[in-house]
Design an enzyme around this catalytic site. Structure first.
Site, PDB file in Angstrom:
ATOM      1  N   LEU A 144      44.435  42.510  39.388  1.00 31.34           N
ATOM      2  CA  LEU A 144      44.781  41.229  38.782  1.00 31.34           C
ATOM      3  C   LEU A 144      46.299  41.026  38.774  1.00 31.34           C
ATOM      4  CD1 LEU A 144      43.256  39.560  35.792  1.00 31.34           C
ATOM      5  CD2 LEU A 144      45.669  40.147  35.594  1.00 31.34           C
ATOM      6  N   HIS A 145      46.712  39.806  39.043  1.00 25.76           N
ATOM      7  CA  HIS A 145      48.121  39.439  38.961  1.00 25.76           C
ATOM      8  C   HIS A 145      48.207  37.925  38.751  1.00 25.76           C
ATOM      9  CE1 HIS A 145      46.858  39.386  43.183  1.00 25.76           C
ATOM     10  NE2 HIS A 145      47.750  38.432  43.394  1.00 25.76           N
ATOM     11  N   GLN A 146      49.125  37.526  37.891  1.00 24.20           N
ATOM     12  CA  GLN A 146      49.317  36.105  37.605  1.00 24.20           C
ATOM     13  C   GLN A 146      50.589  35.615  38.280  1.00 24.20           C
ATOM     14  OE1 GLN A 146      48.214  33.708  34.091  1.00 24.20           O
ATOM     15  NE2 GLN A 146      50.305  34.169  33.471  1.00 24.20           N
TER      16      GLN A 146
END
Length: 185
Positions: A144-146
């Protein structure tokens, strides 16, 4: 120089025959397009860049800041100058897998990213989001990465719209230093 679009385009009859299009070649992007160096599993030893980056120096890893559960890193393939990502240290793929502390820190560092980008580059707006899963456009779906992408009025011109090419005015190392220097405490 761009081709004269007012003249009648030449017909393309085979390889090497000119037509009305100028081309910008970016062969270095083929590795990304073909998925080279995509993670084969969780962890740095399995090729996950988001697991490997924290072991690097801030300068080498393009890390802007580190917190207890989350860190902020520049995107190697930015949409705009200053395009960064807020990434949990823990290898999780799906947003609901984050615990409460990780979720809170991800939100706080996103706010700090906006403040730093406004301070450093007078960003007028932002695109913020996560692509959850490969079918949703996640380049590295396993971790996950924003994304936090700064935007300015008029930052979309003919290059990305017509030429599918983005012109970035600053090297990533310079952008990392500029943002790290103004990062809120």
């Amino acid at each position: 120089m761009l081709a004269d679009m007012t003249s009648e385009p030449e017909k393309h009859t085979g390889a090497g025959v000119p037509d009305a299009f100028e081309r910008l070649w970016t062969p270095h992007r083929m590795a990304y397009i073909q998925g080279e160096n995509k993670p084969t599993g969780p962890g740095a030893e399995d090729g996950c860049p988001f697991c490997a980056i924290p072991a690097e120096t801030d300068e080498d890893g393009l890390i802007i800041t580190r917190a207890e559960h989350v860190y902020v890193v520049l995107n190697l393939y930015p949409y705009n100058s200053g395009h960064l990502m807020v990434v949990p240290y823990r290898h999780v793929a799906d947003y609901p897998e984050l615990d409460a502390d990780e979720t809170a820190e991800l939100a706080e560092l996103t706010k700090q990213a906006m403040t730093a980008l406004r301070t450093a580059s007078a960003a007028q707006g932002f695109n913020i989001g996560m692509n959850q899963g490969a079918v949703a456009g996640a380049g590295i779906a396993a971790h996950l990465h924003q994304h936090v992408v700064p935007r300015w009025g008029g930052d979309v011109n003919f290059m990305p719209v017509v030429g599918h090419t983005k012109v970035l005015p600053q090297l990533l190392a310079d952008t990392r230093k500029m943002l790290a220097d103004v990062w809120p405490s």
